[in-house]
Design a protein around this motif. Sequence first.
Motif, short mmCIF file in Angstrom:
data_model
loop_
_atom_site.label_atom_id
_atom_site.label_comp_id
_atom_site.label_asym_id
_atom_site.label_seq_id
_atom_site.Cartn_x
_atom_site.Cartn_y
_atom_site.Cartn_z
N LEU A 1 0.93 -1.21 0.04
CA LEU A 1 0.08 0.08 0.03
C LEU A 1 0.93 1.15 -0.05
O LEU A 1 0.54 2.20 -0.87
N LEU A 2 1.91 1.08 0.73
CA LEU A 2 2.79 2.23 0.92
C LEU A 2 3.45 2.61 -0.52
O LEU A 2 3.54 3.57 -0.89
N GLY A 3 3.80 1.53 -1.02
CA GLY A 3 4.54 1.59 -2.57
C GLY A 3 3.60 2.37 -3.58
O GLY A 3 3.93 3.25 -4.36
N ASN B 1 3.13 15.08 -8.07
CA ASN B 1 4.11 15.94 -7.91
C ASN B 1 4.47 16.57 -6.70
O ASN B 1 4.83 17.75 -6.37
N LEU B 2 4.30 15.79 -5.66
CA LEU B 2 4.63 16.19 -4.18
C LEU B 2 5.85 16.27 -4.00
O LEU B 2 6.77 15.62 -4.93
N ALA B 3 6.45 17.16 -3.15
CA ALA B 3 8.00 17.32 -2.98
C ALA B 3 8.69 16.12 -2.34
O ALA B 3 8.08 15.26 -1.66
N THR B 4 9.79 16.12 -2.77
CA THR B 4 10.64 14.76 -2.42
C THR B 4 10.83 14.55 -0.92
O THR B 4 10.52 13.52 -0.29
N ILE B 5 10.81 15.74 -0.33
CA ILE B 5 10.92 15.82 1.27
C ILE B 5 9.69 15.19 1.63
O ILE B 5 9.79 14.45 3.09
N THR B 6 8.60 15.54 1.14
CA THR B 6 7.30 15.10 1.81
C THR B 6 7.10 13.57 1.66
O THR B 6 6.95 12.93 2.61
N ILE B 7 7.46 13.30 0.58
CA ILE B 7 7.33 11.69 0.15
C ILE B 7 8.43 10.76 1.06
O ILE B 7 8.37 9.80 1.65
N ASP B 8 9.39 11.35 1.35
CA ASP B 8 10.60 10.73 2.34
C ASP B 8 10.10 10.92 3.64
O ASP B 8 10.28 9.78 4.49
N GLY B 9 9.27 11.84 3.94
CA GLY B 9 8.71 11.92 5.32
C GLY B 9 7.60 10.76 5.29
O GLY B 9 7.73 9.93 6.73
N TYR B 10 6.73 10.59 4.47
CA TYR B 10 5.98 9.39 4.66
C TYR B 10 6.57 8.07 4.67
O TYR B 10 6.28 7.17 5.47
N ARG B 11 7.60 7.84 3.90
CA ARG B 11 8.44 6.70 4.03
C ARG B 11 9.23 6.26 5.35
O ARG B 11 8.86 5.25 5.93
N ASN B 12 9.46 7.31 6.04
CA ASN B 12 10.19 7.25 7.23
C ASN B 12 9.44 7.21 8.33
O ASN B 12 9.82 6.10 9.28
N ALA B 13 8.20 7.60 8.56
CA ALA B 13 7.37 7.54 9.35
C ALA B 13 6.56 6.39 9.31
O ALA B 13 6.62 5.63 10.08
N SER B 14 6.45 5.66 8.14
CA SER B 14 5.85 4.47 7.86
C SER B 14 6.88 3.53 8.50
O SER B 14 6.50 2.23 8.86
N ARG B 15 8.07 3.48 8.18
CA ARG B 15 9.25 2.64 8.86
C ARG B 15 9.08 2.46 10.21
O ARG B 15 8.87 1.34 10.78
N TYR B 16 8.55 3.62 11.01
CA TYR B 16 8.61 3.71 12.41
C TYR B 16 7.26 2.77 12.76
O TYR B 16 7.18 2.06 13.67
#
Length: 140
Positions: A35-37, A47-62
């Motif tokens: 689902l995250l992918g 076209n969301l900002a890369t930093i936003t997408i990285d934030g979603y990925r990192n928070a999902s890791r936790y």
Amino acid sequence: MSKEPMNTAALPEVPRRRRRIDSQVSKGNISYQELLGIHLRQCRIRNLATITIDGYRNASRYFLDFAGNDLMCGDITQDLINEYSLHLQSAYKPQTVNSYMFKVCPTIRFGIEQGYIPHDIQFTHVVEQESIKEIYSEYP
């Protein structure tokens, strides 16, 4: 000028194309990682900002560290989200808890909208208790 009704029997029937995501997996039977992918791909398309997408990925890791890497979308419930919030509160300040919770929220909302998560889930802010600092100053 009158229009003649069109003879629809003469037109060939063209099958509609199905969305690729729908044909690959059955809804509600995918893992949170899948689902995250899908969600991150939609974020890149929008076209969301890369930093936003990285934030979603990192928070999902936790979130997956807490819930388990084999978490299925059907297992995501309000109770799980509440337990995750309590888990974060035991280790972090309220502002950090809110940050992690609201970076996981868009992926879960996307899953609900797409039908992968069958439960309606509410996210609430953790309120920080105000503390009064005593200020000592010398007056002349």
